[in-house]
Write an enzyme that holds these catalytic residues in place. Structure first.
Site, PDB file in Angstrom:
ATOM      1  N   GLU A 155      -2.264   3.293  -0.179  1.00 18.88           N
ATOM      2  CA  GLU A 155      -1.335   3.489  -1.306  1.00 18.88           C
ATOM      3  C   GLU A 155      -1.344   4.930  -1.823  1.00 18.88           C
ATOM      4  O   GLU A 155      -1.765   5.192  -2.956  1.00 18.88           O
ATOM      5  CB  GLU A 155      -1.658   2.519  -2.440  1.00 18.88           C
ATOM      6  CG  GLU A 155      -1.379   1.079  -2.092  1.00 18.88           C
ATOM      7  CD  GLU A 155      -1.428   0.138  -3.302  1.00 18.88           C
ATOM      8  OE1 GLU A 155      -2.015   0.511  -4.320  1.00 18.88           O
ATOM      9  OE2 GLU A 155      -0.876  -0.967  -3.189  1.00 18.88           O
ATOM     10  N   GLU A 311      -0.078  -6.380   1.534  1.00 15.82           N
ATOM     11  CA  GLU A 311      -0.854  -6.860   0.385  1.00 15.82           C
ATOM     12  C   GLU A 311       0.066  -7.611  -0.564  1.00 15.82           C
ATOM     13  O   GLU A 311       1.197  -7.182  -0.831  1.00 15.82           O
ATOM     14  CB  GLU A 311      -1.428  -5.701  -0.427  1.00 15.82           C
ATOM     15  CG  GLU A 311      -2.660  -5.064   0.113  1.00 15.82           C
ATOM     16  CD  GLU A 311      -3.188  -4.019  -0.870  1.00 15.82           C
ATOM     17  OE1 GLU A 311      -3.086  -4.236  -2.095  1.00 15.82           O
ATOM     18  OE2 GLU A 311      -3.673  -2.984  -0.411  1.00 15.82           O
ATOM     19  N   HIS A 362      -9.497 -10.541  -9.699  1.00 10.62           N
ATOM     20  CA  HIS A 362      -8.299 -10.607  -8.854  1.00 10.62           C
ATOM     21  C   HIS A 362      -8.447 -11.795  -7.916  1.00 10.62           C
ATOM     22  O   HIS A 362      -9.509 -12.007  -7.333  1.00 10.62           O
ATOM     23  CB  HIS A 362      -8.191  -9.307  -8.054  1.00 10.62           C
ATOM     24  CG  HIS A 362      -6.826  -9.046  -7.494  1.00 10.62           C
ATOM     25  ND1 HIS A 362      -6.281  -9.809  -6.485  1.00 10.62           N
ATOM     26  CD2 HIS A 362      -5.915  -8.103  -7.799  1.00 10.62           C
ATOM     27  CE1 HIS A 362      -5.080  -9.326  -6.190  1.00 10.62           C
ATOM     28  NE2 HIS A 362      -4.833  -8.292  -6.981  1.00 10.62           N
TER      29      HIS A 362
HETATM   30  C1  GLA Z   1      -3.420  -2.354  -4.588  1.00  8.59           C
HETATM   31  C2  GLA Z   1      -4.546  -1.749  -3.767  1.00  8.59           C
HETATM   32  C3  GLA Z   1      -5.682  -2.711  -3.536  1.00  8.59           C
HETATM   33  C4  GLA Z   1      -5.990  -3.503  -4.780  1.00  8.59           C
HETATM   34  C5  GLA Z   1      -4.739  -4.226  -5.214  1.00  8.59           C
HETATM   35  C6  GLA Z   1      -4.957  -5.112  -6.414  1.00  8.59           C
HETATM   36  O1  GLA Z   1      -2.438  -2.909  -3.853  1.00  8.59           O
HETATM   37  O2  GLA Z   1      -4.120  -1.258  -2.530  1.00  8.59           O
HETATM   38  O3  GLA Z   1      -6.804  -1.955  -3.130  1.00  8.59           O
HETATM   39  O4  GLA Z   1      -6.409  -2.638  -5.770  1.00  8.59           O
HETATM   40  O5  GLA Z   1      -3.773  -3.277  -5.557  1.00  8.59           O
HETATM   41  O6  GLA Z   1      -3.798  -5.766  -6.800  1.00  8.59           O
END
Ligand code: GLA
Length: 672
Positions: A155, A311, A362
């Site tokens: 990201e 994700e 989470h």
């Molecule tokens: C992002 C990150 C993950 C995690 C998620 C949690 O997508 O890439 O590492 O932190 O958020 O929702």
């Protein structure tokens, strides 16, 4: 069509799995993980995303033994690996040795170690260390039987999109030098005759740090461009290593849906596969519309190629003020929504819920409670269902409608000191997209200059910044009979954020046949009535314009407020202009355009039911509502098979329960 059915990785079918962070667990747990992954039907795990400190415990220390063992274990259990380059969270030893790599805010605050993404994108120290780690990983794992995909960083732009340190300033000046040559070029582009902002040399230029008043808008716009490019340079450096040492294995970096800071058109061109992280909010009953928009964008970024949902949350996230879980069936519905819009992977953050750290609340495929939990049972059930959909993988969506998306224009639109700060791209775009979505009209996004031959309708909800070349491109489309619809506050400035003189929207004036005398934004809460020729009343909010026709027909006029009697919507042949923000009423205008252009919906569906095609052979029906929905099916689908429930042949009408899904497959799809 069959020629297009290529798998994105060497793993067949739809990928299923999630982020796996074994470095958070003692090694005894790994064997259980691998066994349970197999039980859940997991086919891919993303490994090593935040493992830098574990892989390189000190400047000259490396520890790959654990990763060797892990990859072997996963391989033995039939789980392919999306191997991360692990560069998103530099270790403490590197930061302490080089504190200058920490990012600095516009106010001069250096952000500390202790979270993640704590690096300056322009830092040569950070870039060299990231490349060194990537090189070590690629040298060791290139060609490893478990590795099916490389996952660069994680990201880009998450938490930190910009840095204002001296290193960034120097990099910004180099970038400006490449763009403008010298200070003369920059002075002209930035309009530095205003407020005595003239520069003698590029060395006098700094990033747009916090200043007493409004900062030069072109400086801010170039800063946005530079920041996207600076992060892209980080990606390119790692990607080059993979291309050299691990050719033949696809490379991706996970995007963050429609994310302002990065020009994903530019980024996607440098990936083998587009991947996305999507977190629609279960507390928002309309979240699925925004999710659909993002998925259509992901599919469009590589010209319609399938993409990977890398994700999403199995249930609740941990980073909203209130983290509402997903109702039973909702993660299934939302996952299949992504598949219906081109995803060839359904993956999650994360595999096993963390015990410690900022994300311990989470959700995960394997929750804290273990296998005796609703979450786990859903993970297993859904893994099995996804296997039934293998035939869907590789299928492409065919759209006849396109929406123009230009990051440059987005950045410029949202700079300060505009007629209205309420003109934000996502909010302007949303009602246009929602109108198409409600009508089950398939839509692609396109960048300026894209090939438009396949589209009957092209929508430009806003192009505040409009290059002459882009205006010519749209003009040529309309001139050859294409149905073009432009939204308000478009064609205002050139690429330097300088006004196009002579009456907005100057570069589009001929195509649209209108001229704006003055912008007339509406304050929060204010609305204006707009009447169509047939007497129907629509409501404009946020924005109106004192609009005059030169060579166009008014389609709707203001019926209240200071602009009463003036045109609000116009057309010149197939070129339409909306001089106001019609919000949810935008669809009333689009209906006429779509009908004239003979754009067909995928299917007429009740409110809350999405109908999406993938390839000629598959029709997805998704009920986002909380009541059962009855859907009338045309003959060609009445005899199809529901891949999720092969015993059922839908017949002329199919009932879907709340959150229900059907994936219909035709026995012999016609060639498209
Ligand atoms: C992002 C990150 C993950 C995690 C998620 C949690 O997508 O890439 O590492 O932190 O958020 O929702």
């Amino acid at each position: 069509m069959s020629g297009e059915r290529q798998h994105l990785t060497r793993v067949p079918g739809l990928l299923y799995g999630g982020d796996y962070n074994p470095e958070q667990w003692p090694e005894e747990v790994w064997a259980e993980d691998a066994k349970l992954m197999r039980e859940a039907g997991v086919t891919m795990a993303t490994v090593g995303v935040f493992a830098w400190a574990r892989l390189q415990p000190g400047p000259e220390e490396w520890d790959f033994g654990w990763l060797d063992r892990l990859l072997e274990l996963l391989d033995a259990h039939g789980v392919a690996v999306d191997l991360a380059t692990a560069t998103a969270s530099p270790p403490a030893w590197l930061v302490r040795a080089h504190p200058e790599l920490l990012p600095v805010t516009a106010d001069g605050v250096r952000l500390e170690f202790g979270s993640r993404q704590h690096y300056c994108p322009s830092s040569p120290v950070y870039r060299a260390a990231a490349v060194r780690l990537t090189r070590a990983l690629a040298a060791r794992y290139a060609g490893h039987p478990a590795v099916a995909l490389w996952h660069v960083h994680n990201e880009y732009g998450d938490h930190v999109t910009e840095c204002f340190c001296p290193e960034s300033a120097a990099d910004f000046r180099r970038w400006l030098g490449r763009r403008y040559g010298d200070a003369d070029g920059l002075n002209a582009a930035w309009g530095t005759g205003f407020w005595s902002q003239h520069y003698r040399t590029l060395d006098e230029v700094e990033p747009p740090r916090t200043a007493p008043g409004p900062v030069n808008p072109t400086q801010l716009l170039d800063w946005r461009r530079f920041c996207s490019d600076a992060l892209l340079e980080c990606y390119r450096a790692e990607r080059a290593v993979l291309a050299e040492l691990a050719p033949g294995t696809p490379v991706t970096t996970n995007f963050m849906s429609m994310f302002k800071a990065l020009d994903y058109w530019k980024w996607a061109a440098e990936e083998d596969v587009v991947s996305d992280d999507a977190y629609p909010d279960p507390a928002d009953p309309q979240a699925y519309v925004g999710a659909a928009l993002n998925y259509d964008l992901m599919r469009s970024l590589k010209g319609g190629a399938p993409w990977l949902l890398l994700e999403q949350a199995p249930s609740a996230v941990s980073w909203r003020p209130v983290n509402v879980p997903k109702l039973p069936g909702l993660q299934r519905l939302w996952s299949l929504q992504a598949v219906s819009r081109g995803a060839d992977a359904v993956m999650y953050f994360q595999w096993r819920a963390s015990r410690a750290g900022a994300e311990k609340f989470h959700s995960a495929m394997l929750p804290h409670r273990g296998t005796d939990s609703r979450g786990w049972r859903e993970s297993v059930r859904f893994g099995a269902e996804l296997r039934q959909l293998a035939a869907v993988a590789g299928g492409r969506t065919r759209a006849e409608t396109a929406i123009v998306l230009d990051w440059d224009s987005w950045w410029a639109l949202e700079l300060d000191d505009r007629p209205s700060a309420r003109m934000r791209w996502p909010e302007l775009l949303r009602p246009w997209y929602a109108a198409l979505h409600r009508r089950s009209i398939a839509v692609d996004f396109v960048p300026p200059g894209a090939e438009l031959a396949q589209y009957r309708v092209v929508l430009a909800p806003n192009l505040y910044l409009l290059r002459q070349t882009t205006a010519d491109w749209l003009g040529a489309y309309a001139a050859t009979g294409g149905h073009l619809v432009c939204g308000p506050f478009s064609g205002v400035v050139d690429e330097h954020d300088h006004i196009h003189l002579g009456g907005y929207p100057a570069p589009l004036r001929e195509t649209l046949g209108v001229v704006v005398d003055e912008y007339w934004p509406l304050p929060e809460g204010a609305t204006t009535t707009v009447t169509l020729a047939d007497g129907r009343e629509l409501t404009a909010s946020r924005w109106t314009e004192w609009l005059e026709t030169i060579d166009a027909q008014p389609v709707a006029r203001y019926a209240s407020g200071p602009l009463t009697g003036l045109p609000a919507v116009t057309r010149r042949g197939t070129a339409w202009y909306l001089g106001c923000d019609l919000g949810p009423d935008t669809g009333a205008v689009l209906d006429t355009v779509l009908a004239e252009a003979r754009v067909r919906p995928v299917l007429d569906t009740p409110e809350g039911v999405e109908a999406t095609r993938r390839g000629p052979g598959h029709l997805f029906l998704l009920n986002h509502g909380d009541h059962p929905a009855e859907i009338d099916l045309p003959e060609e689908w009445a005899t199809a098979t529901d891949l999720l429930d092969p015993a059922r042949t839908p017949g002329p009408a199919l009932t879907l329960g709340p959150l229900g899904v059907a994936v219909l497959q035709r026995p012999t799809p016609p060639t498209e």
